[in-house]
Write an enzyme that holds these catalytic residues in place. Sequence first.
Site, PDB file in Angstrom:
ATOM      1  N   HIS A  70       0.826  -1.215   0.000  1.00  0.00           N
ATOM      2  CA  HIS A  70       0.000   0.000   0.000  1.00  0.00           C
ATOM      3  C   HIS A  70       0.859   1.264   0.000  1.00  0.00           C
ATOM      4  O   HIS A  70       1.299   1.724   1.057  1.00  0.00           O
ATOM      5  CB  HIS A  70      -0.903  -0.043   1.242  1.00  0.00           C
ATOM      6  N   HIS A  72       1.350   5.299  -2.096  1.00  0.00           N
ATOM      7  CA  HIS A  72       0.866   6.322  -3.040  1.00  0.00           C
ATOM      8  C   HIS A  72       2.082   7.131  -3.481  1.00  0.00           C
ATOM      9  O   HIS A  72       2.571   7.969  -2.720  1.00  0.00           O
ATOM     10  CB  HIS A  72      -0.139   7.258  -2.364  1.00  0.00           C
ATOM     11  N   PHE A  73       2.558   6.871  -4.687  1.00  0.00           N
ATOM     12  CA  PHE A  73       3.697   7.634  -5.203  1.00  0.00           C
ATOM     13  C   PHE A  73       3.239   8.804  -6.079  1.00  0.00           C
ATOM     14  O   PHE A  73       4.055   9.534  -6.632  1.00  0.00           O
ATOM     15  CB  PHE A  73       4.671   6.712  -5.950  1.00  0.00           C
ATOM     16  N   ARG A  74       1.914   8.947  -6.217  1.00  0.00           N
ATOM     17  CA  ARG A  74       1.287  10.169  -6.735  1.00  0.00           C
ATOM     18  C   ARG A  74       1.709  10.537  -8.151  1.00  0.00           C
ATOM     19  O   ARG A  74       1.732  11.710  -8.507  1.00  0.00           O
ATOM     20  CB  ARG A  74       1.567  11.349  -5.802  1.00  0.00           C
ATOM     21  N   ASN A 105      -5.295   5.963  -7.043  1.00  0.00           N
ATOM     22  CA  ASN A 105      -5.951   7.271  -6.938  1.00  0.00           C
ATOM     23  C   ASN A 105      -4.977   8.404  -7.247  1.00  0.00           C
ATOM     24  O   ASN A 105      -4.786   9.332  -6.477  1.00  0.00           O
ATOM     25  CB  ASN A 105      -6.585   7.455  -5.552  1.00  0.00           C
ATOM     26  N   HIS A 189     -10.475   0.344   1.112  1.00  0.00           N
ATOM     27  CA  HIS A 189     -10.366   1.394   2.126  1.00  0.00           C
ATOM     28  C   HIS A 189     -11.674   1.387   2.888  1.00  0.00           C
ATOM     29  O   HIS A 189     -12.711   1.799   2.370  1.00  0.00           O
ATOM     30  CB  HIS A 189     -10.112   2.753   1.470  1.00  0.00           C
ATOM     31  N   HIS A 237      -5.302  -0.577   6.105  1.00  0.00           N
ATOM     32  CA  HIS A 237      -5.107   0.210   7.334  1.00  0.00           C
ATOM     33  C   HIS A 237      -6.214   0.087   8.394  1.00  0.00           C
ATOM     34  O   HIS A 237      -6.909   1.060   8.694  1.00  0.00           O
ATOM     35  CB  HIS A 237      -4.858   1.684   7.023  1.00  0.00           C
ATOM     36  N   ASP A 303       1.007   2.600   3.750  1.00  0.00           N
ATOM     37  CA  ASP A 303       0.117   3.674   3.265  1.00  0.00           C
ATOM     38  C   ASP A 303       0.918   4.964   3.063  1.00  0.00           C
ATOM     39  O   ASP A 303       0.462   6.065   3.392  1.00  0.00           O
ATOM     40  CB  ASP A 303      -1.072   3.900   4.210  1.00  0.00           C
ATOM     41  N   HIS A 307       2.929  14.500   1.452  1.00  0.00           N
ATOM     42  CA  HIS A 307       2.548  15.818   0.943  1.00  0.00           C
ATOM     43  C   HIS A 307       3.703  16.756   1.267  1.00  0.00           C
ATOM     44  O   HIS A 307       4.490  16.497   2.173  1.00  0.00           O
ATOM     45  CB  HIS A 307       1.271  16.306   1.622  1.00  0.00           C
TER      46      HIS A 307
HETATM   47 ZN   LIG Z   1      -3.817   4.741   1.049  1.00  0.00          ZN
END
Ligand SMILES: [Zn+2]
Length: 449
Positions: A70, A72-74, A105, A189, A237, A303, A307
């Site tokens: 899990h 998020h490398f965006r 996402n 999620h 999570h 996770d 930011h």
């Molecule tokens: Zn996540």
Amino acid sequence: MAPHRAGGAERPDAPAWILAGRAFLRGRLQPVEIAIGEDGRIQSIGRSRTGAPRHDVGEAVILPAATDVHVHFREPGPDPRTENLATGTLQAAYGGVGLVGEMPNTEPPVTDVPRLEAKAARVRGRAAVDVLLYASPSDPTARGRLAERAGGFKVYLSPTTGIPSVPDPTELPGLLRELAGLDLPVAVHAEDPAEFTVPEHLVGPREWDLARPPSAEAAALERLASAPAGLRLHVAHVTTAAGADRLRRAGVSFEATPHHLLLSERTGTDARFKVNPPLRSEQERAALWSRFCDGTVPLLASDHAPHSASAKDGEFARAPSGMPGVETMLPLLLARVRAGDLPLPTLLAAACDRPARWLGQAHGRIAPGHRANLLVVDFRARTPVAAARLHAPCGWTAFEGWEAIFPREHYRDGRAIVRHGEFEGRLEGEVVRPEFARRPEARPPRSAE
Ligand SMILES: [Zn+2]
């Protein structure tokens, strides 16, 4: 990707090299010599082998590389300087994570095959470790084709970046039934937005916990109770001991994150500690930690969702949710092993073996036929986490000052990608899919109708 059978009729080729040290095998830490073939797979595990170059790590411990299901490398996204697939996989390499499950996402979200393939193209030649790409099943017309290309599906029960609409209670059972027919792992999620409130003064993690309370997790798990038995369901999570106990009884896979295991709503007051789902009370955190240490929690996942520092510096209510974690996940918990709080086999099962199996990959254990995705860890090399020494472009961590043990060496297919704690510059990470996933060339009739 199926492991080779060891000890068949054919004589195995001579090993390319031998990694000697100590490893946790058959219930205890013991001296081992791991023979690694030219194909990058573990040939055999034994002692006193000769004839091939030997790398002896002495008292250090050889571990399987971890899998983080899990992150998020965006990428693609609006702020590639804060994180992208290259920087994210580099942090994974430093943190001892050999495979990441990258969430869909992004902006735009991965909802169809062209977007999935565009994202896969961004991985090639830029990734330090392997990447499994999840897709969102939000477009009903794209699901069947995505099932032949993606590594997993991610379902959001509450809106998130890039996925503003979520299945309502009447749609969810049908969606889960359809996904069960598509064979891929399905991560969910699990927060039910019907339980969310908007607090008048959203000033810190304490109020965030009240705004998205544990009852939102309980309600979402209740909605998932109707999931068909054939669904490869995994709950992301989990934050409560009650949730962990319930999923364990139901035999459903789930993960806990280092931040929910180690941090509470009291740890910090600013928006760096704003995550979804929220950090919980100290009592709840301690209960989840005890479930992790006793093996009730099957998987560990970060996770990882960074930011920029400026986005997190502002008003808590307006700040985005998420924190970086892929580089510190395993090192923080190796330090808990060193401290005697957590059994090493429990950590290896949760961070290495089960997540790799869950994603259908032949690594995560020191076993013949498995890929030689291995770490060398010196348990004496404890070091405080410092954002300045991490490799996250966002430049901050919620674990500043926490004790950690970073891997000294990290091997991918028997080749060093990190040595003496430094990345070697190989960007050979590939996009992988579960060995049980459907292949595009062999398209069976759809079984979901
Ligand atoms: Zn996540």
